[in-house]
Design a protein around this motif. Structure first.
Motif, short mmCIF file in Angstrom:
data_model
loop_
_atom_site.label_atom_id
_atom_site.label_comp_id
_atom_site.label_asym_id
_atom_site.label_seq_id
_atom_site.Cartn_x
_atom_site.Cartn_y
_atom_site.Cartn_z
N HIS A 134 -65.54 20.73 19.95
CA HIS A 134 -64.42 21.59 20.35
C HIS A 134 -63.14 20.76 20.52
O HIS A 134 -62.10 21.08 19.96
CB HIS A 134 -64.74 22.33 21.65
CG HIS A 134 -63.55 22.98 22.26
ND1 HIS A 134 -63.09 24.23 21.89
CD2 HIS A 134 -62.67 22.54 23.19
CE1 HIS A 134 -62.00 24.52 22.57
NE2 HIS A 134 -61.71 23.52 23.37
N ASP A 135 -63.24 19.70 21.31
CA ASP A 135 -62.04 18.93 21.64
C ASP A 135 -61.49 18.21 20.40
O ASP A 135 -60.27 18.17 20.18
CB ASP A 135 -62.35 17.89 22.72
CG ASP A 135 -62.55 18.54 24.09
OD1 ASP A 135 -62.01 19.64 24.31
OD2 ASP A 135 -63.24 17.95 24.94
N HIS A 139 -58.99 20.81 18.76
CA HIS A 139 -57.68 20.49 19.33
C HIS A 139 -56.89 19.41 18.59
O HIS A 139 -55.68 19.51 18.45
CB HIS A 139 -57.82 20.02 20.79
CG HIS A 139 -58.07 21.12 21.77
ND1 HIS A 139 -57.10 22.05 22.09
CD2 HIS A 139 -59.15 21.45 22.51
CE1 HIS A 139 -57.60 22.90 22.99
NE2 HIS A 139 -58.84 22.56 23.26
N GLU A 181 -55.77 27.45 23.47
CA GLU A 181 -57.23 27.65 23.36
C GLU A 181 -57.60 28.80 22.42
O GLU A 181 -58.49 28.66 21.60
CB GLU A 181 -57.86 27.91 24.74
CG GLU A 181 -57.89 26.71 25.66
CD GLU A 181 -58.77 25.56 25.16
OE1 GLU A 181 -59.58 25.76 24.23
OE2 GLU A 181 -58.62 24.46 25.70
FE FE Z 1 -60.07 23.49 24.66
#
Ligand code: FE
Ligand code: HBI
Length: 274
Positions: A134-135, A139, A181
Motif C-alpha cells: 500500500h505505502d 503512495h 488515500e
Molecule cells: Fe495510505
C-alpha cells in the motif's frame, strides 16, 4: 517469514485498530523470505496491469520514475534516492499505522513513512491497514509529483499545529482520507484512480469505479465533515477535477477550512449499496 511487531489492538469505530511502535525502523531487507519477494512481484505485476488506463497520469508517470521491479522487494534507500530527485521527498521505514500526529510530523518534513512488512497471501486483494505494498506502490508514485508533494507538506504543516485530540485535526484527516488515500481525479463521468487505497487494492480499484458506490464532486467542507470507516471498502468517493485545486491553498487556509468544518455537525455516514 517476517512479521510486524504489533503492540496491541484498541477498539475503533469500525472494529479493532492495531497499535504499533511509532519510531523509525530500518528496512530488514535481508530477512524477507523468498515467498515475500514472490508475493511482491505478483502484486506489482497484477496491480500495474489492472490500473493501466484507470489511474491518473501522475501515478503512471511516478511509477515509471521509481523503476520498481518484480524480482525483489525494493530497497527503501534506492527509492528514497529516486523520490528525492523527483520531488524532494524521502522514504522512512515504519512499523505500521501511525497516530495522526506522528504521521503528519513526517509529512510536514517531506518524509514519507513506508511500512516495512508485506501483507499475507490471503490479504492479496484488500487489507484495511497500510502494509509495504500500500505505502510503496499506492503512495510513492504520487509523491513523485512535486505539486502533490507540496500540497501534502503544506497541509501536514497545518495538522501538526493541532493537539492530538483536536476536532480540527479530525477535519484535516478526513480531507487527507478523501484525497490522498481514496481520491478520484478528473470528471464525474470518467474518473481516474488517484488515491493510494484504491491503487493498491485489486478489489477496491474496481469497486470505486463501479455502479455500487456514490461519487460526488470534491468540495472541501463536505469532505471535512464526512466521517468514514477505515476497515472496509468505501461507500463514498470524491472526484477532484485536478491537483491544482489542492495546491491553491496554504497551510493557514487549510486550517481555516478545517476550523469552519469542525464548527458544523458531522454529515451522516453513507450506507453502502448491498
Ligand atoms: Fe495510505
Ligand atoms: N500511518 N503508516 C501510516 N500510513 C498511513 O497512510 C497513515 C498512518 N497513520 C494515519 C493515516 N495514514 C491517515 O489516514 C490519517 O489518519 C492521517
Amino acid at each position: 517469514m517476517s512479521a510486524p511487531r504489533r503492540l496491541e489492538y484498541k477498539e475503533g469505530p469500525g472494529g479493532p485498530i492495531p497499535v504499533y511502535a511509532t519510531g523509525e525502523v530500518e528496512q530488514p531487507w535481508s530477512s524477507y523470505h523468498a515467498d515475500e519477494h514472490r508475493l511482491w512481484g505478483e502484486l506489482l505485476a497484477h496491480q500495474s496491469a489492472r490500473v493501466k488506463g484507470l489511474a491518473c497520469p501522475e501515478f503512471v508517470s511516478g511509477l515509471a520514475t521509481l523503476e520498481l521491479t518484480s524480482e525483489a522487494i525494493p530497497r527503501f534507500e534506492d527509492l528514497s534516492l529516486r523520490l528525492r530527485a523527483a520531488s524532494g521527498w524521502t522514504v522512512v521505514g515504519v512499523e505500521g499505522l501511525l497516530p495522526a500526529e506522528v504521521f503528519f510530523g513526517h509529512l510536514a518534513a517531506r518524509r514519507f513513512p513506508v511500512t516495512w512488512w508485506l501483507r499475507r497471501p490471503e490479504q492479496r486483494d484488500y487489507i484495511a491497514e497500510p502494509d509495504l505494498f500500500h505505502d510503496l506502490f499506492g503512495h510513492l508514485p504520487m509523491m513523485c509529483d512535486r505539486r502533490l508533494g507540496d500540497f501534502v507538506q503544506a497541509y501536514a504543516a497545518a495538522a501538526i499545529r493541532e493537539p492530538a485530540d483536536s476536532p480540527v485535526l479530525v477535519a484535516l484527516t478526513r480531507l487527507y482520507w478523501y484525497t490522498v488515500e481514496f481520491g478520484l481525479w478528473g470528471t464525474l463521468e470518467s474518473p481516474r484512480l488517484s488515491g493510494a487505497g484504491l491503487l493498491s487494492s485489486a478489489s477496491e480499484s474496481a469497486a470505486a469505479l463501479g455502479a455500487n458506490v456514490v461519487r460526488r464532486p470534491a468540495e472541501w467542507q463536505a469532505m471535512m465533515r464526512q466521517p468514514y470507516l477505515i476497515d472496509r471498502h468505501q461507500p463514498l468517493y470524491f472526484v477532484l477535477p485536478s491537483f491544482d485545486r489542492l495546491c491553491a491553498l496554504s497551510a493557514d487556509e487549510w486550517r481555516a477550512q478545517a476550523q469552519e468544518a469542525s464548527s458544523q455537525p458531522d454529515l451522516p455516514l453513507v450506507v453502502p449499496h448491498s
